[in-house]
Design an enzyme around this catalytic site. Structure first.
Site, PDB file in Angstrom:
ATOM      1  N   ASN A   1     106.881 -36.168 129.229  1.00 15.73           N
ATOM      2  CA  ASN A   1     106.975 -37.628 129.158  1.00 15.73           C
ATOM      3  C   ASN A   1     108.397 -37.995 128.746  1.00 15.73           C
ATOM      4  O   ASN A   1     108.975 -37.353 127.866  1.00 15.73           O
ATOM      5  CB  ASN A   1     105.986 -38.203 128.148  1.00 15.73           C
ATOM      6  CG  ASN A   1     106.185 -39.698 127.924  1.00 15.73           C
ATOM      7  OD1 ASN A   1     107.069 -40.124 127.182  1.00 15.73           O
ATOM      8  ND2 ASN A   1     105.365 -40.509 128.569  1.00 15.73           N
TER       9      ASN A   1
ATOM     10  N   ILE B   1     104.430 -40.855 132.672  1.00 20.98           N
ATOM     11  CA  ILE B   1     104.811 -41.917 131.754  1.00 20.98           C
ATOM     12  C   ILE B   1     103.536 -42.605 131.269  1.00 20.98           C
ATOM     13  O   ILE B   1     102.504 -42.573 131.944  1.00 20.98           O
ATOM     14  CB  ILE B   1     105.797 -42.942 132.363  1.00 20.98           C
ATOM     15  CG1 ILE B   1     105.325 -43.445 133.723  1.00 20.98           C
ATOM     16  CG2 ILE B   1     107.188 -42.377 132.443  1.00 20.98           C
ATOM     17  CD1 ILE B   1     106.220 -44.531 134.301  1.00 20.98           C
ATOM     18  N   GLU B   2     103.632 -43.212 130.105  1.00 18.75           N
ATOM     19  CA  GLU B   2     102.448 -43.737 129.438  1.00 18.75           C
ATOM     20  C   GLU B   2     101.762 -44.855 130.203  1.00 18.75           C
ATOM     21  O   GLU B   2     100.582 -45.147 129.967  1.00 18.75           O
ATOM     22  CB  GLU B   2     102.795 -44.218 128.024  1.00 18.75           C
ATOM     23  CG  GLU B   2     103.833 -45.304 127.940  1.00 18.75           C
ATOM     24  CD  GLU B   2     105.258 -44.769 127.773  1.00 18.75           C
ATOM     25  OE1 GLU B   2     106.065 -45.443 127.116  1.00 18.75           O
ATOM     26  OE2 GLU B   2     105.556 -43.670 128.300  1.00 18.75           O
ATOM     27  N   HIS B   3     102.469 -45.469 131.123  1.00 22.23           N
ATOM     28  CA  HIS B   3     101.867 -46.544 131.913  1.00 22.23           C
ATOM     29  C   HIS B   3     100.763 -46.030 132.835  1.00 22.23           C
ATOM     30  O   HIS B   3     100.012 -46.821 133.404  1.00 22.23           O
ATOM     31  CB  HIS B   3     102.952 -47.243 132.739  1.00 22.23           C
ATOM     32  CG  HIS B   3     104.059 -47.816 131.913  1.00 22.23           C
ATOM     33  ND1 HIS B   3     104.940 -47.023 131.221  1.00 22.23           N
ATOM     34  CD2 HIS B   3     104.422 -49.097 131.652  1.00 22.23           C
ATOM     35  CE1 HIS B   3     105.799 -47.791 130.568  1.00 22.23           C
ATOM     36  NE2 HIS B   3     105.509 -49.047 130.819  1.00 22.23           N
ATOM     37  N   GLY B   4     100.684 -44.702 132.989  1.00 21.25           N
ATOM     38  CA  GLY B   4      99.594 -44.116 133.750  1.00 21.25           C
ATOM     39  C   GLY B   4     100.004 -43.389 135.016  1.00 21.25           C
ATOM     40  O   GLY B   4      99.149 -42.853 135.715  1.00 21.25           O
TER      41      GLY B   4
END
Length: 525
Positions: A311, A337-340
């Site tokens: 990430n 990435i944390e947005h998916g």
């Protein structure tokens, strides 16, 4: 049967004084219901209603000017904000700084997962994420100013282990965005650049007895959507606003590469264009950012994993992602990435959170489940400051509420954390590119401090969890040890005392075998 379709002004009228309103979106306009946000602002400016809202959002929303959270940054319109990331709305930051609102933060992943728990009727979110940080009631409870009095979480014990229970609360209105709605009110995300927490947020409002407002670009005939294309069913939806002008981002009307719709030859051509762009970007004027990125690049492949899951955060980590893309090494890692999203070419700056030609798109809550369960091998993140215990602050800098976004969820759960940044700030002048790093002028702001202003990553907790934690700067590399932070590498051309130790507010351990970094990291070639 009454139609769920209505104007943005009519949807804004559904919000009552004192409501708790859940919002979604990302910087640059990512999945932002801009048309509805602006309608809420217009109603307030003309009627002074609604008033005293509590607003919750997981990630940063806005353009630092007039859009996103800036639409809600009016004294009287909101009384309380629980925000994951605040920098896209300087106006809201100012309201927090002057105590005109109650200001709180939650980790971005915790916010998304808490919405799911609220919707499921469970007793809040029980998680290890946030222990030892500002979200822990023993270290601030998520409070960001004097006006904030509540603790958003409590410490509990289960089987002798500490956890945080993030407290549930009803969501009276959810404002989400999607691509299309059919006549029945079924919702599709087909042309969106991410899923974010739209489904979790809608679920929370629906089962709180609240109102779900969805902004879409298209109104489709009944039956136009396949069952598997529906991400929010009609049964959850109360109001639909069609905005034909809805765009992928503030500046990009529509690009199928961002929504992951390209396949075959079209995708191959787009990926080739992406690689050419990244290769060109890697030829920009060499600077300390590229030097740190080259050093961090090594750590991504020093995990013992054949293809580690990675990430990237914002700041210097952007340069690491660009280096991977320029070298065409995406096949060597699983990029997330944390947005998916997974894979693809990551955007930076105002488009952080977007990826061109992603290989998969998950809901944010599911992505954070993967992170929280230990699925992340390496996190490459920035830092605002770090201290003698190895704790890092990115959430409040200079007294201003910044917020962590997904930082806490990511940093706390990665097996290896590589923090990247410059050793000092404000007025620093550096010279590099010839194999050396020279400091021409020292900075007036020290970033390596005795104690961070706020704990966004806990060094002591990192040791308990057995994480490998590195802090890479343009002048030297540090690592977290049980005895404290240790300097173990120095850049060629740097004077240990003048350029490093004198620029720190604490004295680090210095490795007996202090090494000099490879000059290739500092060579513009």
């Amino acid at each position: 049967m009454n139609s769920k379709f209505m104007t943005a002004a009519e949807a804004a009228n559904l919000i009552k004084d004192g409501d708790t309103v859940g919002l979604m979106g990302g910087g640059g306009g990512l999945m932002e219901a801009t048309h509805v946000f602006e309608a809420v602002q217009a109603r307030y400016l003309s009627t002074q209603q609604p008033r005293n809202l509590t607003v919750m959002h997981a990630l940063g929303i806005g353009d630092k000017k007039t859009k996103g959270m800036n639409c809600f940054a009016h004294e009287g319109l909101v009384k309380k904000v629980i925000g994951g990331h605040w920098v896209w709305s300087p106006a809201m930051q100012q309201l927090a700084l002057s105590n005109q609102i109650e200001a709180y933060i939650l980790p971005g992943g915790v916010s998304s997962q808490l919405m799911r728990e609220i919707g499921a009727g469970r007793p809040g979110l029980i998680s290890h994420v946030g222990l030892g940080t500002v979200c822990d009631p023993r270290f601030g409870g998520g409070r960001m100013n004097a006006a904030a009095k509540d603790d958003l979480a409590e410490v509990i014990q289960i089987d002798g282990r500490e956890w945080l229970r993030y407290k549930p609360f009803p969501i009276h209105v959810a404002i989400v965005r999607a691509s299309a709605a059919d006549e029945d009110g079924n919702i599709s995300f087909e042309h969106e650049a991410a899923n974010l927490d739209a489904q979790s947020l809608a679920l929370a409002a629906r089962n709180s007895g609240g109102t779900v407002i969805v902004q879409v670009k298209e109104r489709l005939p009944k039956g136009a959507l396949k069952a598997r294309e529906v991400r929010i069913p009609s049964a959850w939806v109360d109001a639909i606003v069609v905005d034909p002008a809805q765009q992928t981002s503030y500046d990009i009307p529509f690009d199928p590469a961002f929504s992951g719709e390209l396949t075959g030859d079209a995708r191959a051509a787009s990926e080739a264009e992406d690689h050419a762009r990244e290769l060109a970007a890697s030829q920009e004027a060499f600077s300390e950012r590229q030097a740190v990125a080259r050093r961090a690049h090594i750590e991504l492949f020093n995990t013992g994993k054949a293809r580690p899951v990675i990430n990237y955060g914002v700041g210097v980590p952007d340069a690491v992602a660009k280096l991977i893309a320029a070298r065409n090494e995406q096949h060597r890692i699983y990029q997330t990435i944390e947005h998916g999203t997974y894979g693809g070419t990551l955007m930076d700056g105002v488009l952080f959170g977007y990826a061109r030609n992603a290989t998969a798109m998950l809901d944010a809550a599911t992505q954070f489940d993967f992170y929280g369960g230990g699925g992340l091998d390496v996190a490459c993140l920035g830092f605002g400051e770090f201290d003698t215990e190895g704790s890092v602050n990115v959430s409040r800098l200079g007294g201003v509420t910044v917020g962590p976004g997904g930082f806490i969820d990511i940093a706390q759960n990665a097996k290896k954390v590589v923090f990247c940044g410059t050793l000092a700030a404000k007025g620093v002048k550096l010279q590099t590119g010839d194999g050396q790093m020279r400091v021409l002028q020292q900075g007036s702001v020290k970033k390596l401090v005795k104690q961070v202003d706020q704990i966004t990553f806990s060094g002591p907790q990192g040791l308990v969890r057995g994480q490998e934690v590195l802090y890479l700067t343009e002048r030297g590399s540090f690592r977290l040890t049980p005895q404290g932070v240790e300097l173990y590498e120095i850049a060629p051309g740097i004077d240990l005392q003048r350029d490093i130790l004198d620029q720190m507010d604490f004295v680090p351990l210095v490795a007996q075998d202090l090494k000099v970094m490879d000059s290739a990291h500092f060579t513009a070639a």
